[in-house]
Design a protein around this motif. Sequence first.
Motif, PDB file in Angstrom:
ATOM      1  N   TRP A 191       1.011  -1.368   0.068  1.00  0.00           N
ATOM      2  CA  TRP A 191      -0.031   0.060  -0.016  1.00  0.00           C
ATOM      3  C   TRP A 191       0.812   1.330   0.106  1.00  0.00           C
ATOM      4  O   TRP A 191       0.277   2.383  -0.419  1.00  0.00           O
ATOM      5  CB  TRP A 191      -0.994   0.059   1.090  1.00  0.00           C
ATOM      6  N   ARG A 207     -12.616  10.766  -3.573  1.00  0.00           N
ATOM      7  CA  ARG A 207     -13.401   9.461  -3.891  1.00  0.00           C
ATOM      8  C   ARG A 207     -14.380   9.922  -5.129  1.00  0.00           C
ATOM      9  O   ARG A 207     -14.652   9.180  -6.004  1.00  0.00           O
ATOM     10  CB  ARG A 207     -13.909   8.832  -2.888  1.00  0.00           C
ATOM     11  N   GLN A 258      -6.098   6.530  -4.649  1.00  0.00           N
ATOM     12  CA  GLN A 258      -5.212   7.277  -3.258  1.00  0.00           C
ATOM     13  C   GLN A 258      -4.745   6.008  -2.300  1.00  0.00           C
ATOM     14  O   GLN A 258      -5.388   5.048  -2.311  1.00  0.00           O
ATOM     15  CB  GLN A 258      -6.250   8.049  -2.512  1.00  0.00           C
ATOM     16  N   ALA A 305      -5.511   3.974   0.723  1.00  0.00           N
ATOM     17  CA  ALA A 305      -6.642   3.751   1.447  1.00  0.00           C
ATOM     18  C   ALA A 305      -6.764   4.624   2.790  1.00  0.00           C
ATOM     19  O   ALA A 305      -5.861   4.884   3.688  1.00  0.00           O
ATOM     20  CB  ALA A 305      -7.121   2.415   1.854  1.00  0.00           C
ATOM     21  N   GLY A 324      -8.796   4.927   6.632  1.00  0.00           N
ATOM     22  CA  GLY A 324      -9.710   4.254   7.631  1.00  0.00           C
ATOM     23  C   GLY A 324     -10.289   5.182   8.319  1.00  0.00           C
ATOM     24  O   GLY A 324     -10.356   6.321   8.320  1.00  0.00           O
ATOM     25  N   THR A 350      -8.210   2.218  -5.032  1.00  0.00           N
ATOM     26  CA  THR A 350      -7.088   1.768  -4.034  1.00  0.00           C
ATOM     27  C   THR A 350      -6.370   0.545  -4.750  1.00  0.00           C
ATOM     28  O   THR A 350      -6.571  -0.013  -5.562  1.00  0.00           O
ATOM     29  CB  THR A 350      -7.699   1.226  -2.873  1.00  0.00           C
ATOM     30  N   TRP A 393      -5.567  -2.305  -3.055  1.00  0.00           N
ATOM     31  CA  TRP A 393      -5.682  -3.571  -2.556  1.00  0.00           C
ATOM     32  C   TRP A 393      -6.725  -3.756  -3.651  1.00  0.00           C
ATOM     33  O   TRP A 393      -6.856  -5.183  -4.065  1.00  0.00           O
ATOM     34  CB  TRP A 393      -6.333  -3.254  -1.282  1.00  0.00           C
TER      35      TRP A 393
END
Length: 911
Positions: A373, A398, A404, A406, A408, A792, A794
């Motif tokens: 990441w 977003r 970008q 991530a 959280g 992202t 992931w």
Amino acid sequence: PPLFEQLQPKRCSLSWISCGFQVLEPEGASLLPRQLPCSVTTGLLVIGCLLLLLCGGWLLGTMFWLHGPSSQQPHRPPPPACGRTPEAWRFDCYPERTVVVTRELCEARNCCFIPAAAPPASKKRHQNGIPWCFYPADFPSYSLASLDKTLLGQKGSLVKEVKTYYPGDILTVEVETRYETDSRLHVRITDPSSSRFEVPIPVPAATKKAENPDYAVEFSKQPFGLIVTRRSTGTVILNTTVAPLFYADQFLQFSTSLPSPFIYGLGEHRSTFLHDVQWNTLTMWARDVPPMEETNLYGVHPFYLSMEEGGTAHGFFLLNSNAMDVALQPAPALTWRTIGGILDFYVFVGPDPGSVIQQYLEVIGNPAMPIYWALGYHLCRWGYNTSNSTWEVVKSLRNSGIPQVAFGGLNVWNAARHGPGPARSRPPEGSYWPFDEGLKRGVFIKDAEGKTLIGKVWPGLTAYPDFSDEVTHEWWYDNLRRFHDKVPFDGLWIDMNEPSNFLDGSTNGCPENSIEHPPYTPGVLGDLLRAKTVCATAQQKLSLHYNVHSLYGLMEAQASASALKRIVAKRPFVISRSTFPSQGMYSGHWLGDNRSQWKDLYTSIAGILTFNLLGIPLVGADICGFSEEPQEELCVRWTQLGAFYPFTRNHNAIDMQPQDPTAFSPLARTAMKQALLLRYSLFPVLYTLFHHAHLHGHTVARPLMFEFPKDVQTYAIDKQFLWGKSLLVTPVVDPGVDQVVGYFPESLWYDFYTGDSVRSKGEKLQLAAPLDKINLHLREGSVIATQTPNLTLWVSSGQPLHLLSALSDDGSAGGDLFWDDGESIDTYESEQYAYIVFNVAQKVMTSQVLHNHTEATFIPVASASFYGVKEKPSQVLVNSQDATFNYSDNQVLTVADLGLKLSENFTISWS
């Protein structure tokens, strides 16, 4: 003779001119060429021949006396008078910057003084860089008194009869040469009578002498010197006989000739990628200062790479952490000046530049494999103020579809108030656990009197953890763990770790002694070792701060990476401002507090290339600039370039206008989005490059000369660069243009976006560069894997692959892919990875799984394109089954809807 040409490129010569002959004086001599009459020609020639015979006999005898019948005496020019020393070969005898050099001062050092015609201005000591005060050929230096064989090489004793002008002159020192590998020579010059500071980074210990070294070592007895040559070519890559050796308590100096003016590395400085050898002094002493020319910056890396004739290369590494100057001069030659430690250096002989870096990293350590990441697009600023304002930026990105890292549920406001840094604020005792506990454990740097040294950083009075002490590492872990329990962070950004201080020294000042004011102070900004840092006399567990100052960022990175492994049980992500050799094992780096200016955009390319040479490939600059107001066009072009930084982050200062992509016009926002999506689509390429950096010591962002070392036109290029060996990046670095000129080394190149071919013989080409485009070309003979990008990493990491092959004229190409879970520690070492090799030959692509792992089973191969297919195929087979395909006029063959598994071997063929 080759060495003579190195020392004195413009030799004296006798040449017939009509009836007489002309005497040509050495370059820089005051006498003009003069023609002699025919009547004296014969007599002079006879006398000249006799003198040559006598001198030749004397020289042969001297060679035999110095080295015996089996040794080669290095060729050195006869000692010239002061006025006949060529200007380029004048080595500075009075390098002090703050002194007006006079004849009296110079001759008090027994040196030559030739001033400029006009009197020097205040504090000026050079005329166009040429030293006014320089060493004569007979300046006192060491002699080689003895030389004995050792298990790894030789050890000798150096003696000097006359003390020179710096106090604490050491009259007897030892020199040891170790032939550690066929490509690596290790030399140590030490004081046998005392224990001097040595840099404590782990280096490999050779156990046996190299059997067939690619270098030869010669010794000069009087004056002492080392001459290292490349066996295959005879090129002299190190010659320390060109100037005297100094070894005093607080002053060590030696010089060497260079085989060419092409020299790189010597970080950290803001400069072009290729260093200027026209009287250019680079100072090394970690310093908190916005990047600017002719100033010591955040990191210290005493390593250089030098190119030689024919494309071979060598490297040199001085393992020393004290304040130092590295002086370059146009001979070409280089002088090392340091004020402590020992002379402990390595020579790496390549022979190509990439091999030099691999050999250097074998000594200091290969870089760590980054967590997946961390390679995404980072957005950061000083001054978001509240968590709500930060969330608004995240949502805006977003909503605009801009990728970008991530984000959280981090409590940003809490993190902003309590996040750890390199120093600890000093509030009233009893109110702050990290400070109170640090006092209890004794983890802070002490002043000369043994009391906790107090400086000033953010947000006020500050104590400095001593990261040279393992006790501090455990305290650091405890602080991070306690913080992680409240705010579950994923990585650490360690800043201000030169260490920075808003005061000079401490709140109580510093002692007035030779540690704070050494006999020679390198050209540090502020002219004091303590300028905007802690006292040189400050006490740390390992040594005085005088010796370990430039190691501070490295030691903090070691503590931080170790703590993160324990806390998150994943690969640690640490970004550090201050760096030292071996830092890449623990952290990445950003290039500091740059400005929103076009020049900063341009110099960032040299920065990322240099740090890839220095073993820290995870590097980037603050996209759009840190300070000053961002311009829309600049920010677009910088985002396009920054998409190809190994570490990509947009960061700006407090009270500046926002500069994230959503802060600009729709046209600019779209251009930035395209650039970042392009980066995300290339992550399989980037991740594989980092694997090779970790495993083999390769570069990620790579200078063109690494792939084309015989093309001298590539040696100074720092407006373009490569990802690995295949992707050529040609960014726009100037305002108001819609075209860019790029140099294409001799090869067949393909436009990455279209597959259009460009065949170059080694030439500059003008390329269209509208505001929404960064030029990208794929080199013939390469296969890369791209991936459908998403917001992202992931999500992107699970998307189908597209294989892109750039065929050579014979239809061949090759490439590879490394894949793992992206976060576990030591996946290669524990064999928890997949590795696939792709080859194209004779109209057949093969995919061979050399190592398999479950991660690869989740990734499908959806399509493949082949650039440079010369004829339209009549049939395409995938695993021997018919497949639909498309062939375009620009010789691009595309096969879609493959439905292949990355974890299984497959073939694609056409006829």
